[in-house]
Design a protein around this motif. Structure first.
Motif, mmCIF file in Angstrom:
data_model
loop_
_atom_site.group_PDB
_atom_site.id
_atom_site.type_symbol
_atom_site.label_atom_id
_atom_site.label_comp_id
_atom_site.label_asym_id
_atom_site.label_seq_id
_atom_site.Cartn_x
_atom_site.Cartn_y
_atom_site.Cartn_z
ATOM 1 N N LYS A 1 -75.510 9.631 -36.666
ATOM 2 C CA LYS A 1 -75.821 11.032 -36.980
ATOM 3 C C LYS A 1 -75.069 11.975 -36.038
ATOM 4 O O LYS A 1 -74.639 13.057 -36.447
ATOM 5 C CB LYS A 1 -77.331 11.278 -36.874
ATOM 6 C CG LYS A 1 -78.089 10.777 -38.092
ATOM 7 C CD LYS A 1 -79.573 11.058 -37.959
ATOM 8 C CE LYS A 1 -80.324 10.377 -39.101
ATOM 9 N NZ LYS A 1 -81.758 10.284 -38.843
ATOM 10 N N ILE A 2 -74.911 11.552 -34.795
ATOM 11 C CA ILE A 2 -74.171 12.398 -33.836
ATOM 12 C C ILE A 2 -72.709 12.511 -34.270
ATOM 13 O O ILE A 2 -72.128 13.599 -34.254
ATOM 14 C CB ILE A 2 -74.282 11.843 -32.396
ATOM 15 C CG1 ILE A 2 -75.729 11.914 -31.922
ATOM 16 C CG2 ILE A 2 -73.380 12.625 -31.439
ATOM 17 C CD1 ILE A 2 -75.978 11.299 -30.564
ATOM 18 N N VAL A 3 -72.136 11.376 -34.669
ATOM 19 C CA VAL A 3 -70.731 11.398 -35.127
ATOM 20 C C VAL A 3 -70.599 12.357 -36.314
ATOM 21 O O VAL A 3 -69.689 13.203 -36.352
ATOM 22 C CB VAL A 3 -70.257 9.980 -35.525
ATOM 23 C CG1 VAL A 3 -68.848 10.030 -36.086
ATOM 24 C CG2 VAL A 3 -70.301 9.039 -34.328
ATOM 25 N N ALA A 4 -71.533 12.239 -37.270
ATOM 26 C CA ALA A 4 -71.486 13.098 -38.460
ATOM 27 C C ALA A 4 -71.594 14.571 -38.076
ATOM 28 O O ALA A 4 -70.861 15.417 -38.593
ATOM 29 C CB ALA A 4 -72.607 12.709 -39.418
ATOM 30 N N LYS A 5 -72.481 14.864 -37.134
ATOM 31 C CA LYS A 5 -72.678 16.260 -36.698
ATOM 32 C C LYS A 5 -71.430 16.781 -35.981
ATOM 33 O O LYS A 5 -71.033 17.930 -36.171
ATOM 34 C CB LYS A 5 -73.905 16.331 -35.770
ATOM 35 C CG LYS A 5 -74.391 17.723 -35.500
ATOM 36 C CD LYS A 5 -75.089 18.302 -36.712
ATOM 37 C CE LYS A 5 -75.363 19.775 -36.549
ATOM 38 N NZ LYS A 5 -75.779 20.407 -37.807
ATOM 39 N N CYS A 6 -70.820 15.934 -35.163
ATOM 40 C CA CYS A 6 -69.598 16.323 -34.450
ATOM 41 C C CYS A 6 -68.509 16.713 -35.449
ATOM 42 O O CYS A 6 -67.790 17.695 -35.252
ATOM 43 C CB CYS A 6 -69.090 15.186 -33.566
ATOM 44 S SG CYS A 6 -70.081 14.931 -32.111
ATOM 45 N N ARG A 7 -68.402 15.933 -36.504
ATOM 46 C CA ARG A 7 -67.379 16.220 -37.522
ATOM 47 C C ARG A 7 -67.703 17.520 -38.241
ATOM 48 O O ARG A 7 -66.819 18.305 -38.536
ATOM 49 C CB ARG A 7 -67.284 15.060 -38.512
ATOM 50 C CG ARG A 7 -66.637 13.864 -37.856
ATOM 51 C CD ARG A 7 -66.489 12.675 -38.760
ATOM 52 N NE ARG A 7 -65.924 11.563 -37.993
ATOM 53 C CZ ARG A 7 -65.844 10.332 -38.416
ATOM 54 N NH1 ARG A 7 -66.287 10.011 -39.610
ATOM 55 N NH2 ARG A 7 -65.312 9.396 -37.658
ATOM 56 N N GLU A 8 -68.995 17.728 -38.475
ATOM 57 C CA GLU A 8 -69.430 18.944 -39.192
ATOM 58 C C GLU A 8 -69.054 20.205 -38.415
ATOM 59 O O GLU A 8 -68.629 21.191 -39.006
ATOM 60 C CB GLU A 8 -70.947 18.864 -39.381
ATOM 61 C CG GLU A 8 -71.530 19.916 -40.292
ATOM 62 C CD GLU A 8 -73.050 19.848 -40.312
ATOM 63 O OE1 GLU A 8 -73.620 18.738 -40.387
ATOM 64 O OE2 GLU A 8 -73.676 20.923 -40.222
ATOM 65 N N VAL A 9 -69.202 20.162 -37.075
ATOM 66 C CA VAL A 9 -68.919 21.371 -36.282
ATOM 67 C C VAL A 9 -67.561 21.298 -35.580
ATOM 68 O O VAL A 9 -67.257 22.105 -34.712
ATOM 69 C CB VAL A 9 -70.040 21.648 -35.245
ATOM 70 C CG1 VAL A 9 -71.379 21.835 -35.925
ATOM 71 C CG2 VAL A 9 -70.135 20.549 -34.207
ATOM 72 N N SER A 10 -66.760 20.302 -35.949
ATOM 73 C CA SER A 10 -65.409 20.121 -35.384
ATOM 74 C C SER A 10 -65.410 19.952 -33.859
ATOM 75 O O SER A 10 -64.543 20.492 -33.166
ATOM 76 C CB SER A 10 -64.502 21.301 -35.754
ATOM 77 O OG SER A 10 -64.422 21.437 -37.134
ATOM 78 N N ASP A 11 -66.386 19.220 -33.349
ATOM 79 C CA ASP A 11 -66.415 18.919 -31.912
ATOM 80 C C ASP A 11 -65.754 17.542 -31.723
ATOM 81 O O ASP A 11 -66.421 16.517 -31.593
ATOM 82 C CB ASP A 11 -67.860 18.913 -31.406
ATOM 83 C CG ASP A 11 -67.920 18.743 -29.888
ATOM 84 O OD1 ASP A 11 -66.887 18.371 -29.281
ATOM 85 O OD2 ASP A 11 -68.998 18.966 -29.310
ATOM 86 N N PHE A 12 -64.428 17.555 -31.685
ATOM 87 C CA PHE A 12 -63.689 16.288 -31.662
ATOM 88 C C PHE A 12 -63.768 15.597 -30.290
ATOM 89 O O PHE A 12 -63.651 14.381 -30.201
ATOM 90 C CB PHE A 12 -62.240 16.530 -32.086
ATOM 91 C CG PHE A 12 -62.156 17.172 -33.452
ATOM 92 C CD1 PHE A 12 -62.687 16.532 -34.564
ATOM 93 C CD2 PHE A 12 -61.605 18.434 -33.616
ATOM 94 C CE1 PHE A 12 -62.651 17.131 -35.827
ATOM 95 C CE2 PHE A 12 -61.563 19.038 -34.874
ATOM 96 C CZ PHE A 12 -62.089 18.387 -35.975
ATOM 97 N N ALA A 13 -63.957 16.380 -29.244
ATOM 98 C CA ALA A 13 -64.079 15.792 -27.900
ATOM 99 C C ALA A 13 -65.336 14.926 -27.816
ATOM 100 O O ALA A 13 -65.299 13.793 -27.320
ATOM 101 C CB ALA A 13 -64.114 16.888 -26.849
ATOM 102 N N THR A 14 -66.443 15.475 -28.319
ATOM 103 C CA THR A 14 -67.696 14.708 -28.279
ATOM 104 C C THR A 14 -67.616 13.523 -29.240
ATOM 105 O O THR A 14 -68.136 12.449 -28.947
ATOM 106 C CB THR A 14 -68.900 15.610 -28.619
ATOM 107 O OG1 THR A 14 -68.902 16.714 -27.716
ATOM 108 C CG2 THR A 14 -70.212 14.870 -28.494
ATOM 109 N N GLU A 15 -66.950 13.717 -30.361
ATOM 110 C CA GLU A 15 -66.799 12.609 -31.311
ATOM 111 C C GLU A 15 -66.054 11.453 -30.636
ATOM 112 O O GLU A 15 -66.470 10.292 -30.732
ATOM 113 C CB GLU A 15 -66.037 13.069 -32.560
ATOM 114 C CG GLU A 15 -65.941 11.951 -33.587
ATOM 115 C CD GLU A 15 -65.075 12.305 -34.788
ATOM 116 O OE1 GLU A 15 -64.933 13.494 -35.099
ATOM 117 O OE2 GLU A 15 -64.540 11.368 -35.398
ATOM 118 N N GLU A 16 -64.988 11.816 -29.936
ATOM 119 C CA GLU A 16 -64.192 10.787 -29.249
ATOM 120 C C GLU A 16 -65.051 10.080 -28.187
ATOM 121 O O GLU A 16 -65.014 8.859 -28.047
ATOM 122 C CB GLU A 16 -62.960 11.461 -28.619
ATOM 123 C CG GLU A 16 -61.884 10.507 -28.137
ATOM 124 C CD GLU A 16 -62.043 10.140 -26.671
ATOM 125 O OE1 GLU A 16 -61.524 9.096 -26.292
ATOM 126 O OE2 GLU A 16 -62.698 10.886 -25.914
#
Lengths: 111, 175
Positions: free
Chosen positions: B112-127
């Motif tokens: 869910k965190i990965v999905a949320k990161c993509r939704e708000v374009s937070d690529f640093a946190t996604e990585e």
């Protein structure tokens, strides 16, 4: 100083020289670093309003609001807490709107 | 007017909230493993208790990794309040069934965190969080392996219990 949000009970400003948020609310006059402002807002938001409404004990008529770094230690009534929340929420909205504008339009456009 | 929010942090509020929630979940998982390890130790399963003590440590490491990340990127990491965890189990198998359920819940939360990161374009946190995706794949695999052992070893015999205790301790390369 740029006004961020104003209600009938208080006002907040942003100071671009010190990078701080200034708060005027009743007897409270304080300035915060942006991080401390959000922590202060969280503190106010986590007060259990329902308990204050429904608990008849005198202990629940007031709540202590503290922000040690900003020198705030104040006893507030239920109404004052709701009013302070309103002011802090509005301020947060202004700050985030400004951030979105910067992100969307670029820093050179925003003055 | 300066953008004080962005100057303070690259973390959006909704991401900060879910990362703090994940910290709480990892800390809870650590406590659950600790309680399981204690139960195993009290009931004579010394070797598998050592394995779960190790898992408790690992979950705490995960918790701290996220906790530090929040502060590193300018957010506010909040020390989580952890509630009561189950202290008693009916048998050896139920311990590892609970462990697998816990790992699945953590994996879903990470997704869910990965999905949320993509939704708000937070690529640093996604990585950053992708490390946990890989880690959870391994954690689930280990938890499943423990339950698989119950299929091939007869838990109802004394020798079986002894063997299970020994084999579970070997999971994940641990002896």
């Amino acid at each position: 100083m740029t006004e961020l949000y104003k209600t009938s009970k208080g006002t907040t400003f942003q100071c671009d020289v010190t990078d701080r948020i200034c708060l005027q609310f009743g007897d409270i006059s304080a300035s915060f670093k942006i991080k401390d402002f959000f922590i202060f807002r969280r503190t106010v938001k986590t007060i259990n309003i329902h308990e204050m409404i429904f608990n008849l004990s005198d202990d629940y008529d007031f709540e202590w609001i503290e922000s040690p770094k900003s020198g705030i230690a104040q006893k507030l009534t239920l109404c004052e807490i709701v009013q302070l929340r309103d002011l802090l929420d509005g301020t947060k909205f202004s700050l985030e709107l400004n951030s979105v504008l910067h992100e969307t339009l670029g820093t050179l456009v925003i003055r | 007017m300066k953008d004080l929010v962005r100057l303070r942090t690259s973390l959006k509020e909704e991401i900060e909230i879910i990362l703090n929630a994940q910290c709480k979940m990892e800390a809870e998982a650590s406590n659950k493993y600790l309680a399981m390890a204690s139960w195993l130790e009290r009931n004579g399963y010394k070797q598998s208790s050592d394995y779960l003590y190790g898992q408790a440590e690992e979950e705490r490491t995960h918790f701290l990794k996220i906790f530090k990340y929040i502060n590193d990127v300018g957010g506010t990491a909040i020390t989580p309040v952890i509630g009561e965890v189950t202290q008693e189990y009916s048998d050896l198998k139920s311990v590892f069934e609970t462990a697998l359920q816990s790992e699945i819940a953590v994996s879903l939360s990470i997704n869910k965190i990965v999905a949320k990161c993509r939704e708000v374009s937070d690529f640093a946190t996604e990585e950053f969080i992708m490390w946990f995706v890989k880690e959870q794949r391994e954690e689930e695999e280990n938890a499943r392996r423990a339950l698989e052992l119950f299929e091939v070893i007869d838990v109802n015999s004394s020798a079986g219990k002894f063997l299970l205790d020994k084999e579970i301790a070997k999971i994940g390369g641990k002896e």
